[in-house]
Design an enzyme around this catalytic site. Structure first.
Site, mmCIF file in Angstrom:
data_model
loop_
_atom_site.group_PDB
_atom_site.id
_atom_site.type_symbol
_atom_site.label_atom_id
_atom_site.label_comp_id
_atom_site.label_asym_id
_atom_site.label_seq_id
_atom_site.Cartn_x
_atom_site.Cartn_y
_atom_site.Cartn_z
ATOM 1 N N LYS A 83 7.633 3.429 17.016
ATOM 2 C CA LYS A 83 7.735 3.392 16.185
ATOM 3 C C LYS A 83 7.385 4.044 14.617
ATOM 4 O O LYS A 83 6.928 4.293 15.289
ATOM 5 C CB LYS A 83 7.706 1.775 15.418
ATOM 6 C CG LYS A 83 8.363 1.182 14.787
ATOM 7 C CD LYS A 83 8.085 -0.784 13.889
ATOM 8 C CE LYS A 83 8.473 -1.178 12.545
ATOM 9 N NZ LYS A 83 8.148 -1.921 12.858
HETATM 10 C C1 E4P Z 1 9.991 -4.913 10.845
HETATM 11 O O1 E4P Z 1 9.171 -4.495 11.867
HETATM 12 C C2 E4P Z 1 8.383 -4.617 9.734
HETATM 13 O O2 E4P Z 1 7.780 -5.286 10.428
HETATM 14 C C3 E4P Z 1 8.778 -5.764 9.748
HETATM 15 O O3 E4P Z 1 10.284 -6.980 9.372
HETATM 16 C C4 E4P Z 1 8.333 -5.506 7.592
HETATM 17 O O4 E4P Z 1 8.911 -6.759 6.707
HETATM 18 P P1 E4P Z 1 8.038 -7.616 5.299
HETATM 19 O O5 E4P Z 1 8.865 -6.753 4.032
HETATM 20 O O6 E4P Z 1 8.351 -8.822 5.641
HETATM 21 O O7 E4P Z 1 6.772 -6.698 6.017
#
Ligand code: E4P
Length: 219
Positions: A83
């Site tokens: 990522k």
């Molecule tokens: C996605 O890969 C992120 O880890 C995640 O969906 C972020 O979510 P949040 O906005 O609830 O922290």
């Protein structure tokens, strides 16, 4: 539509994987910090449990270090999707890793223009954050619609739209209507998808009526 769970809690991952409905996992540095676990060990354990992509995020923000981190993460398992943030350096890393066959998830996407860049950089997944857009008074699902529409115009784009920052079941349903490939959700949202009060009520009635028959199916 594929379902990923957005967590670094191994117990939740094991429980949801056992349903047979889990297609992958996403983590991020905040979730890793919350888990209190060693990052590399945890990613390896998750890859053992889940038969699908497991997103593991780089920690650096400069190209050289992100690339080294990405290569190291990718060595853990072919299931790892590295990522990277949607920055010029992150996209450069995306291009370099995707060219050698490593899955890359480009995260922190907040505009259609950014999603086009992620696809051009060869990302396996782009992660638009719907909940965080809704939080600031912008239509998160509108962005998903735009990205899906754009990607459909270009069959050469193989990037999957991974709807992230999902807060409730309607985000999932709306994303599915738009044809998004994946939704990643906290365990709590996945559990909510199963429930309906009429299912509970109907089942209680069927159980009670079956008992009145005095029969057993298994003898
Ligand atoms: C996605 O890969 C992120 O880890 C995640 O969906 C972020 O979510 P949040 O906005 O609830 O922290």
């Amino acid at each position: 539509m594929k379902f990923f769970v957005d967590t670094a809690d191994l117990n939740d991952i094991k429980e949801l994987a056992a349903t047979g409905l889990l297609d992958g996992v996403t983590t991020n540095p905040s979730l890793i910090a919350k888990s209190g676990r060693n990052f590399l060990d945890l990613v390896a354990e998750i890859c053992e449990v889940v038969d699908g992509p497991v997103s593991a995020e780089v920690a650096a923000t400069d190209f050289e270090t992100m690339l080294k981190e990405g290569r190291k993460l990718a060595k853990i398992s072919p299931r790892v999707a590295v990522k990277v943030p949607l920055t010029p350096a992150g996209l450069k890393v995306c291009k370099a890793l995707s060219t050698i066959g490593t899955m890359v998830n480009v995260t922190l996407c907040f505009s259609a223009a950014q999603a086009i860049l992620a696809a051009k950089a060869g990302a396996s997944f782009v992660s638009p954050f719907v909940g965080r857009l809704d939080d600031v008074g912008t239509d998160g699902m509108g962005l998903i619609a735009e990205i899906c529409q754009i990607y459909k115009q270009y069959p050469s784009f193989t990037t999957e739209v991974l709807v992230a920052s999902v807060r409730h079941p309607m985000h999932v349903v709306e994303a599915a209507k738009l044809g998004a490939h994946v939704a990643t959700m906290p365990p709590s949202v996945i559990r909510l998808l199963f429930g309906h009060p009429l299912t509970d009520k109907g089942l209680a009635q069927f159980v009670a009526d079956w008992q009145k028959t005095g029969q057993t199916i298994l003898g």
